[in-house]
Design an enzyme around this catalytic site. Structure first.
Site, PDB file in Angstrom:
ATOM      1  CG  ASP A  93      32.978  35.628  42.982  1.00  0.00           C
ATOM      2  OD1 ASP A  93      32.996  36.277  41.901  1.00  0.00           O
ATOM      3  OD2 ASP A  93      33.125  36.177  44.083  1.00  0.00           O
TER       4      ASP A  93
ATOM      5  CE  LYS B 294      35.134  30.988  44.610  1.00  0.00           C
ATOM      6  NZ  LYS B 294      34.301  31.143  45.771  1.00  0.00           N
TER       7      LYS B 294
END
Ligand code: SF4
Length: 210
Positions: A140, A121
């Site tokens: 997220d 991420k």
């Protein structure tokens, strides 16, 4: 409407709602963006932005951060939570950048995820924001929650959610889709009390789990 058509319609509505979506972390170099993104794990961008001016003023580059006294660095990071883990990760990342990349942040997913504390991420955020490279949809907690509620993914693992979104949405939309879902999650569709009546996606959203 099938999932693919719904995804395309959601992309269009979010683009109209948040035309100028951008990363909300403050930074002035790729290194600072990497550090701020690592620090934003389990924390809000706003809290990160409060401490990074002092952090970057005191230790402005990988060499300075690598040499920082650990206890002093932990003290600066303390308001963010997980300050010991974050301090250790940042110093290991700084040292590895100096050893393997001449102190420069690499522009590839494979190299970024080799750095301590840098997951997929974080790597996707840095590549999209700093290098304009769409390496994937950064997932997220907001993106994961909205993908579920919007019926775009039934997965819980962030990388599985990312893979589903990446199949549904064209590559050129990946970076902005993530930024827009984060904004929408913060402003309209938080974990508790989503404001469906005020939501631009209400006619498309199956509101799964709401
Ligand atoms: S309609 Fe409700 S659950 Fe669906 S995205 Fe909007 S606020 Fe979230």
């Amino acid at each position: 409407m099938d999932r693919s058509a719904r995804a395309r319609a959601i992309v269009e509505l979010l683009a109209a709602e948040y035309p100028a979506a951008r990363c909300e972390l403050d930074y002035s170099s790729v290194w600072e963006l990497l550090v701020a993104t690592v620090l934003s794990a389990q924390c809000t961008d706003e809290r990160v932005n409060r401490i990074t001016p002092g952090l970057f003023g005191r230790w402005p580059d990988p060499a300075a951060l690598a040499a920082a006294p650990r206890a002093e660095l932990e003290q600066v990071l303390r308001p963010l939570g997980f300050h010991r883990t974050k301090a250790r990760s940042l110093q290991h990342t700084a040292r590895q950048l100096l050893a393997d990349h001449g102190g420069e942040v690499p522009a590839s997913l494979d190299e970024l995820v080799q750095l301590p504390g840098v997951g997929r991420k974080t790597a996707k955020v840095v590549l999209g924001e700093a290098f304009g490279i769409a390496a994937g949809v950064a997932v997220d907690t907001h993106v994961r929650r909205l993908a579920m509620r919007l019926g775009l993914s039934e997965e819980t693992d962030p990388e599985r959610v990312a893979a589903q979104l990446e199949r549904l949405v064209p590559r050129e939309e990946w970076v902005l889709l993530s930024l827009r879902l984060v904004l929408h999650g913060r402003r309209v569709c938080p974990a508790r009390s989503p404001r469906c009546d005020a939501c631009c996606l209400q006619t498309l959203c199956p509101r799964i789990g709401v």
